[in-house]
Design an enzyme around this catalytic site. Structure first.
Site, PDB file in Angstrom:
ATOM      1  N   ASP A  29       0.968  -1.445   0.020  1.00  0.00           N
ATOM      2  CA  ASP A  29       0.020   0.062   0.094  1.00  0.00           C
ATOM      3  C   ASP A  29       1.061   1.363   0.088  1.00  0.00           C
ATOM      4  OD1 ASP A  29      -1.720   1.982   0.365  1.00  0.00           O
ATOM      5  OD2 ASP A  29      -2.561   1.231   2.113  1.00  0.00           O
ATOM      6  N   GLU A  82      27.144  10.835  -2.431  1.00  0.00           N
ATOM      7  CA  GLU A  82      27.428   9.213  -2.488  1.00  0.00           C
ATOM      8  C   GLU A  82      27.187   8.826  -3.860  1.00  0.00           C
ATOM      9  OE1 GLU A  82      24.649   8.541   1.120  1.00  0.00           O
ATOM     10  OE2 GLU A  82      23.975   7.091  -0.385  1.00  0.00           O
ATOM     11  N   CYS A 114      24.599  11.596   3.765  1.00  0.00           N
ATOM     12  CA  CYS A 114      23.957  12.488   3.466  1.00  0.00           C
ATOM     13  C   CYS A 114      24.497  14.013   3.792  1.00  0.00           C
ATOM     14  CB  CYS A 114      22.538  12.546   4.213  1.00  0.00           C
ATOM     15  SG  CYS A 114      21.783  10.999   3.085  1.00  0.00           S
ATOM     16  N   ARG A 201      15.123  -0.175  11.928  1.00  0.00           N
ATOM     17  CA  ARG A 201      14.697   0.961  13.041  1.00  0.00           C
ATOM     18  C   ARG A 201      16.094   1.645  13.691  1.00  0.00           C
ATOM     19  NH1 ARG A 201       9.356  -0.123  14.562  1.00  0.00           N
ATOM     20  NH2 ARG A 201       9.549   0.963  16.519  1.00  0.00           N
ATOM     21  N   HIS A 236      18.271  17.656   8.452  1.00  0.00           N
ATOM     22  CA  HIS A 236      18.393  16.471   7.451  1.00  0.00           C
ATOM     23  C   HIS A 236      16.884  15.907   7.277  1.00  0.00           C
ATOM     24  CE1 HIS A 236      19.367  13.588   4.703  1.00  0.00           C
ATOM     25  NE2 HIS A 236      19.419  12.760   5.485  1.00  0.00           N
ATOM     26  N   ARG A 245       9.736  15.380  13.705  1.00  0.00           N
ATOM     27  CA  ARG A 245       9.902  15.094  14.875  1.00  0.00           C
ATOM     28  C   ARG A 245      11.140  15.507  15.843  1.00  0.00           C
ATOM     29  NH1 ARG A 245      10.708   8.786  16.151  1.00  0.00           N
ATOM     30  NH2 ARG A 245       8.983   8.649  14.822  1.00  0.00           N
TER      31      ARG A 245
END
Lengths: 350, 134
Positions: A29, A82, A114, A201, A236, A245
C-alpha cells in the site's frame, strides 16, 4: 572577519514518481507508505542527468546571482555526494570547468552519506577564514539509490545545491559551525555494490535523532540560544517524519521548518537535502533572519550551523536565477516502467 | 566512439559554448574556428575567444523515433536547431519537454547533460543540451 554565504543555487530534476505507483509494483500500500514517511512524491533524474550535471546546474545558478564575482577568484571546489558518477575521477573538476573556475584552484570530492555537502561548507569556511582562498564552493548533490522494493525506494531521489562561501558581500553570515561525530553503522554501501543497506529501526534513535539533537544542543549551548531565537530551521530530511519530530524535540514549531522541509515534495536528496532546504529558506529570507541548520550523515555525524541573514541580501541579485519553488514547479510524472528505465534498473542487451 | 583525447579537446565548446569571433568582420564561429574564411588573410591575428549566449529560440526541429544506441533510453526525442540570442545557430537535443509542445520560436536555454558513455567502464561525455526556458 565575517565568513558566510555569498551566493547559492539549487536544482531538482523535473521528473517525479508517487509512492502509490511504486507500491503498485511491489504489492504494498504505497499511499499509506508515503503517508507514514511523509513523502508524497520524489524526484527522478533523467537518464542524461547525474551528480555532475545536477551540481553544475546548481553552481551555474549560484554564479548567475553574483555577476560581479570572477569565477577565477574561486580557490576551492568541493562536491559532496554518495553517487559520484566515477569511482576514480573527480566530479569537482568537471563542475569547476563548467563554471570556468579552473585552473588556479583546489578541488576534491567528498563523501559522508547525506552530510557531505555541509562538510564541504565547513571546509570552505576554514579556507576562507584562514585567508587561503577568496571564495570556496561547496556543493551537495545526489542521485541516490534505493534497492527495488526496499523502503528506501520510496524516498531516494535526486537534487543538489551549491554555496559560494566568502568574506565579502556575505548575504548570510555563518556565526558558528560545529559537529557531532561517532562510528555508528546505521547505513552503508560497500565498494562496487549498486544499493546501500540500512539498519532498519536502528537508523532512528541511536543514529539520526542522537546525532542531530546532540549537535543542536551543543550549538544552543555555544551560542546561548534556544529554538525561539531562530526564525527558520533546517534539518536533514531522509523522510518528512524524522525532521518534523526532531524539530519538535528541540522546541521548533512547524512554521519554523516549513520552508526548510522539501522532502515531502521531492524525496530524500541525500547530500542535497540540507543544502536544498537551506536554499529554499534563503529564497524567502529577509535581512536579520536567524537560521538554525543541522545536517545528518549516516556512519555517522551531524554538522550544525548558526546563520544570520545580512543587509547585503537587499542588494543580492536573487532574481538572476529561478527560486526553488519555480525549479520544483511543473513536474513531469512517470510510471514505474519509465522510472525503472531511467534509473537503469532494466537489464539491457550488450 | 572518438578518442578520450579528442573529446577532451572539445570540452570548452561542449561545456561552455566557447566559440570564436573574427574582429575584422564580426562573424561568430561555433564550433570555434581559428581562421575566418570570409576575411582570409585580413582576419589573421584577429580571431578572438567568444562566449556564445546560452539562451535562444527554436529555429527548427525534428522528432527522432529511430534513435542511435546512445539515445535509446530517451527516445523519442527532439533535435532542435537553436538560434541563440546572439544569432548563432547551434544544433542539439531539447530535453525535459513535452514533445507535443515543441514549436518553432520556443524559448530555450543550454544546460549541461550527459551526451554518451563508453559502455560501463569508459569515459562519460558531458556537453550542452537545451531545455525549455521562460
Amino acid at each position: 572577519m565575517d565568513v558566510g554565504i555569498v551566493s547559492y543555487g539549487g536544482y531538482v530534476p523535473r521528473y517525479r514518481i508517487k509512492p502509490e505507483e511504486i507500491g503498485r509494483i511491489w504489492g504494498v500500500d504505497g499511499k499509506s507508505m508515503g503517508k507514514g514517511l511523509m513523502i508524497y512524491q520524489k524526484s527522478v533524474p533523467s537518464p542524461d542527468e547525474d551528480v555532475v550535471t545536477i551540481a553544475t546546474e546548481a553552481a551555474r545558478y549560484m554564479m548567475d546571482r553574483v555577476p560581479d564575482v570572477d569565477p577565477k577568484d574561486i580557490g576551492a571546489i568541493y562536491v559532496g555526494s554518495e553517487s559520484h558518477p566515477y569511482a576514480v575521477k573527480p566530479t569537482a573538476t568537471i563542475v569547476a570547468e563548467a563554471i570556468e573556475a579552473t585552473p588556479a584552484m583546489t578541488a576534491a570530492d567528498m563523501e559522508f552519506a547525506c552530510k557531505a555537502g555541509t562538510a564541504g561548507i565547513q571546509a570552505c569556511m576554514g579556507l576562507v577564514g584562514a585567508g587561503m582562498v577568496k571564495y570556496g564552493v561547496a556543493i551537495g548533490a545526489d542521485t541516490s539509490q534505493g534497492a527495488p522494493g526496499d523502503a528506501l525506494e520510496y524516498s531516494a531521489s535526486a537534487g543538489g545545491a551549491a554555496y559560494l562561501i566568502g568574506s565579502e558581500k556575505v548575504i548570510a553570515k555563518i556565526n558558528k559551525t560545529l559537529s557531532f561525530t561517532t562510528d555508528t553503522p546505521d547505513f552503508w554501501r560497500r565498494e562496487g555494490q549498486p544499493y546501500p543497506k540500512h539498519g532498519g529501526r536502528f537508523t532512528g534513535e541511536p543514529a539520526y535523532f542522537k546525532h542531530i539533537t546532540s549537535a543542536a544542543k551543543m550549538m544552543f549551548e555555544a551560542m546561548g540560544t534556544t529554538a525561539a531565537d531562530y526564525k527558520y530551521a533546517v534539518f536533514h530530511q531522509p523522510n518528512g517524519k524524522f525532521p518534523t519530530r526532531v524539530a519538535k524535540q528541540l522546541g521548533f514549531s512547524d512554521e519554523q521548518i516549513q520552508y526548510g522541509l522539501l522532502t515531502p515534495n521531492i524525496g530524500n536528496t541525500y547530500s542535497g537535502a540540507v543544502p536544498l532546504g537551506l536554499a529554499n529558506v534563503l529564497d524567502h529570507a529577509e535581512p536579520g533572519d536567524r537560521i538554525f541548520v543541522t545536517s545528518y550523515g549516516s556512519g555517522a555525524g551531524s554538522d550544525a550551523f548558526d546563520i544570520t541573514v545580512t543587509d547585503e541580501m537587499a542588494n543580492y541579485r536573487r532574481d538572476n536565477a529561478p527560486t526553488l519553488e519555480k525549479v520544483m514547479a511543473d513536474p513531469i510524472y512517470v510510471d514505474y516502467g519509465i522510472y525503472a528505465k531511467f534509473k537503469g534498473k532494466i537489464l539491457m542487451p550488450e | 566512439m572518438s578518442s578520450v583525447a579528442r573529446e577532451w579537446r572539445e570540452v570548452p565548446g561542449r561545456y561552455n559554448l566557447k566559440g570564436t569571433k573574427c574582429a575584422n568582420c564580426g562573424t561568430i564561429y561555433f564550433p570555434r574556428r581559428d581562421f575566418c574564411p570570409k576575411c582570409r588573410r585580413a582576419g589573421i591575428g584577429k580571431i578572438e575567444e567568444y562566449d556564445i549566449c546560452r539562451t535562444g529560440e527554436v529555429y527548427t526541429y525534428s522528432i527522432v523515433y529511430d534513435a542511435p544506441a546512445m539515445c535509446d533510453m530517451i527516445k523519442p526525442y527532439a533535435v532542435v536547431m537553436v538560434r541563440t540570442d546572439d544569432g548563432v545557430m547551434i544544433a542539439g537535443q531539447l530535453v525535459d519537454v513535452d514533445l507535443e509542445k515543441v514549436a518553432i520560436g520556443m524559448r530555450v536555454r543550454a544546460v549541461m547533460r550527459k551526451l554518451s558513455t563508453d559502455g560501463e567502464s569508459g569515459i562519460i561525455r558531458y556537453g550542452y543540451k537545451f531545455v525549455p526556458a521562460e
